[in-house]
Design a protein around this motif. Structure first.
Motif, PDB file in Angstrom:
ATOM      1  N   ALA A 119     -10.270   4.998  14.766  1.00 59.58           N
ATOM      2  CA  ALA A 119      -9.967   6.254  14.052  1.00 59.58           C
ATOM      3  C   ALA A 119     -11.194   7.157  13.937  1.00 59.58           C
ATOM      4  O   ALA A 119     -11.054   8.365  13.754  1.00 59.58           O
ATOM      5  N   PHE A 120     -12.394   6.561  14.033  1.00 59.24           N
ATOM      6  CA  PHE A 120     -13.593   7.390  13.873  1.00 59.24           C
ATOM      7  C   PHE A 120     -13.901   8.202  15.135  1.00 59.24           C
ATOM      8  O   PHE A 120     -14.716   9.120  15.088  1.00 59.24           O
ATOM      9  N   GLU A 170      -6.475   2.637  18.619  1.00 58.64           N
ATOM     10  CA  GLU A 170      -7.808   3.201  18.887  1.00 58.64           C
ATOM     11  C   GLU A 170      -8.656   3.168  17.624  1.00 58.64           C
ATOM     12  O   GLU A 170      -8.154   2.932  16.528  1.00 58.64           O
ATOM     13  N   VAL A 211      -2.803   5.470  13.963  1.00 64.62           N
ATOM     14  CA  VAL A 211      -4.020   5.042  14.660  1.00 64.62           C
ATOM     15  C   VAL A 211      -4.543   3.765  14.006  1.00 64.62           C
ATOM     16  O   VAL A 211      -4.948   3.790  12.833  1.00 64.62           O
ATOM     17  N   ASP A 212      -4.498   2.681  14.752  1.00 68.36           N
ATOM     18  CA  ASP A 212      -5.003   1.404  14.229  1.00 68.36           C
ATOM     19  C   ASP A 212      -4.945   0.388  15.358  1.00 68.36           C
ATOM     20  O   ASP A 212      -3.972   0.343  16.114  1.00 68.36           O
ATOM     21  N   PRO A 234      -0.188  -2.304   8.457  1.00 67.10           N
ATOM     22  CA  PRO A 234       1.077  -2.450   9.213  1.00 67.10           C
ATOM     23  C   PRO A 234       2.041  -1.272   9.068  1.00 67.10           C
ATOM     24  O   PRO A 234       3.069  -1.262   9.706  1.00 67.10           O
ATOM     25  N   ILE A 291      -8.512   3.781   5.431  1.00 60.78           N
ATOM     26  CA  ILE A 291      -9.479   2.860   6.037  1.00 60.78           C
ATOM     27  C   ILE A 291     -10.494   2.427   4.977  1.00 60.78           C
ATOM     28  O   ILE A 291     -11.030   3.255   4.252  1.00 60.78           O
ATOM     29  N   TRP A 344       1.933   3.448   4.664  1.00 67.84           N
ATOM     30  CA  TRP A 344       1.802   4.905   4.509  1.00 67.84           C
ATOM     31  C   TRP A 344       2.644   5.618   5.555  1.00 67.84           C
ATOM     32  O   TRP A 344       3.294   6.620   5.258  1.00 67.84           O
ATOM     33  N   SER A 385       0.823  -1.226   0.000  1.00 73.00           N
ATOM     34  CA  SER A 385       0.000   0.000   0.000  1.00 73.00           C
ATOM     35  C   SER A 385       0.844   1.256   0.000  1.00 73.00           C
ATOM     36  O   SER A 385       0.370   2.328  -0.360  1.00 73.00           O
ATOM     37  N   THR A 386       2.095   1.120   0.429  1.00 76.23           N
ATOM     38  CA  THR A 386       2.990   2.271   0.502  1.00 76.23           C
ATOM     39  C   THR A 386       3.033   3.023  -0.830  1.00 76.23           C
ATOM     40  O   THR A 386       3.138   4.243  -0.881  1.00 76.23           O
TER      41      THR A 386
HETATM   42  C1  LIG Z   1      -5.866  -1.075   3.942  1.00 74.52           C
HETATM   43  S1  LIG Z   1      -5.313  -1.254   5.560  1.00 74.52           S
HETATM   44  C2  LIG Z   1      -4.160   0.055   5.736  1.00 74.52           C
HETATM   45  C3  LIG Z   1      -2.848  -0.229   5.139  1.00 74.52           C
HETATM   46  C4  LIG Z   1      -1.834   0.843   5.462  1.00 74.52           C
HETATM   47  N1  LIG Z   1      -2.169   2.126   4.856  1.00 74.52           N
HETATM   48  C5  LIG Z   1      -0.459   0.447   4.990  1.00 74.52           C
HETATM   49  O1  LIG Z   1       0.042   1.080   4.077  1.00 74.52           O
HETATM   50  O2  LIG Z   1       0.112  -0.499   5.539  1.00 74.52           O
HETATM   51  C6  LIG Z   1      -6.657  -0.660   6.479  1.00 74.52           C
HETATM   52  C7  LIG Z   1      -6.401  -0.581   7.971  1.00 74.52           C
HETATM   53  O3  LIG Z   1      -7.477   0.147   8.546  1.00 74.52           O
HETATM   54  C8  LIG Z   1      -7.664  -0.355   9.855  1.00 74.52           C
HETATM   55  N2  LIG Z   1      -8.991   0.082  10.327  1.00 74.52           N
HETATM   56  C9  LIG Z   1     -10.203  -0.286   9.862  1.00 74.52           C
HETATM   57  N3  LIG Z   1     -11.164   0.338  10.579  1.00 74.52           N
HETATM   58  C10 LIG Z   1     -10.515   1.113  11.486  1.00 74.52           C
HETATM   59  C11 LIG Z   1     -10.959   1.991  12.516  1.00 74.52           C
HETATM   60  N4  LIG Z   1     -12.260   2.204  12.725  1.00 74.52           N
HETATM   61  N5  LIG Z   1     -10.025   2.612  13.261  1.00 74.52           N
HETATM   62  C12 LIG Z   1      -8.706   2.407  13.059  1.00 74.52           C
HETATM   63  N6  LIG Z   1      -8.242   1.584  12.100  1.00 74.52           N
HETATM   64  C13 LIG Z   1      -9.142   0.946  11.333  1.00 74.52           C
HETATM   65  C14 LIG Z   1      -7.475  -1.850   9.707  1.00 74.52           C
HETATM   66  O4  LIG Z   1      -7.112  -2.423  10.970  1.00 74.52           O
HETATM   67  C15 LIG Z   1      -6.364  -1.930   8.683  1.00 74.52           C
HETATM   68  O5  LIG Z   1      -5.113  -2.088   9.326  1.00 74.52           O
END
Ligand SMILES: C[S@@+](CC[C@H](N)C(=O)[O-])C[C@H]1O[C@@H](n2cnc3c(N)ncnc32)[C@H](O)[C@@H]1O
Length: 350
Positions: free
Chosen positions: A257-258, A255, A235-236, A218, A273, A221, A184-185
């Protein structure tokens, strides 16, 4: 010229067509689209002759979400002999405005990829011929595009160098950095290249800035933010890569994120997300209107149906909220090469 060729990700031809109709109508240009599902391109034919060139000259390419590239072109040239492609195509070039360079490109499909080697070698042969014939010059405002449907069937046209994508096929090829914790980076890196011009990086994507990464795990980004020497609140509920935590630049908040709110206002917030687009839109509005960040890159997941309508409605909600709050801002959205069922948006509060 009354043909406008648009390249897009295969499967998104309908969105690309709906969008160009809207953009053209806003310029007072009317026409119809020809498209085939999963072909990776759309042809928009204007009723008025010459209007395709006017469109690429006057509309803003950066406003298009689903088009990777646009080319004002001549009607299809087919039945070109494989023995001599150069002579008939040279004749067609004489009908086009003056160009500075040439790209020979296939569609981004399985069949298209099989044409890639031919396109590369024909591109260098044709470019040499054009240079020798003094038909290319650095000061010219257009780039010549030859879109190869097969080895004997082509669209020839032009795109304004300053108002189009600079990469072949409109695709920015990025090398995956092995140290990054997830693929995703590349989405954030590609987004920055699309949305932030090189001369702005030093100011807007630079060391010492403070950022939040919502849905960070993980850490692909976060890795990009850390690479730019930013300090990141990640935040995750999921775990972050150890290597990132060792940088000393990342604070992990397991936590939701919303409901998360930063202790102090930040420079950046990024959000990857996967949730309902309207829900993510509300979250982005909350951050921007409260001044919790002044710049953001975020993804909007595309629904199964009405993808274009949903995207437009989410972006309109953000525009309305920012305007009602009295903000001046810059906003753009793109269906990036590294995006699949989502688009990526950028907003900067000015
Ligand atoms: C597509 S992945 C993100 C990948 C990340 N951008 C990366 O480059 O490694 C989506 C992430 O959103 C997190 N996520 C989903 N709902 C969330 C919430 N309400 N609060 C925080 N994190 C949330 C998931 O745990 C997951 O790790």
């Amino acid at each position: 010229m009354n043909h406008l060729l648009l390249y897009c990700r295969p499967g998104f031809e309908k969105e690309c067509a709906a969008e160009i109709r809207d953009v053209a109508e806003a310029e007072g240009i009317y026409g119809y689209c020809k498209l085939e599902d999963n072909s990776g391109y759309v042809l928009y034919v204007t009723h008025e002759s010459g209007a395709a060139l006017r469109l690429v000259d006057e509309a803003d390419f950066s406003k298009l979400i689903f088009a990777r590239q646009w080319v004002a072109c001549l009607p299809v040239v087919d039945e070109i002999s494989a023995d001599d492609r150069i002579s008939p195509l040279l004749e067609k070039v004489a009908e086009l405005p003056p160009c500075q360079s040439v790209m020979v490109e296939p569609a981004d499909t399985t069949d298209g990829r099989e044409m890639q080697r031919f396109c590369n070698s024909f591109s260098s042969a044709f470019s040499q011929k054009l240079r020798r014939s003094k038909l290319l010059a650095d000061a010219n405002p257009y780039r010549l595009h030859i879109f190869a449907l097969t080895g004997t069937c082509f669209y020839l046209g032009v795109a304004p160098v300053e108002n189009s994508a600079p990469w072949p096929m409109g695709i920015m090829r990025l090398k995956f950095p092995n140290a990054a914790p997830s693929r995703s980076t590349l989405k954030l890196e590609e987004a920055w290249h699309w949305f932030v011009p090189p001369h702005e990086w030093q100011h807007y994507i630079s060391g010492g800035l403070k950022a939040a990464d919502l849905g960070a795990a993980p850490g692909g980004w976060t890795w990009q933010l850390v690479k730019q020497n930013m300090f990141v609140t990640a935040v995750d509920n999921g775990p972050m890569a150890e290597s990132l935590m060792e940088s000393g630049q990342v604070t992990h908040k397991p936590e939701d994120a919303f409901t998360f709110q930063p202790a102090k206002n930040l420079d950046w917030m990024v959000c990857d997300i996967v949730d309902k687009p309207a829900r993510v839109t509300d979250l982005m509005i909350r951050w921007l209107v409260n001044g919790w960040c002044r710049e953001t890159v975020f993804n909007l997941k595309l629904p199964m149906k009405q993808r274009y309508t949903e995207v437009r409605s989410c972006l309109a909600m953000i525009e309305t909220a920012l305007e009602e709050a009295g903000f001046k801002y810059r906003m753009a959205a793109k269906h990036l090469y590294h995006d699949r069922e989502e688009i990526t948006c950028h907003i900067r509060i000015l």
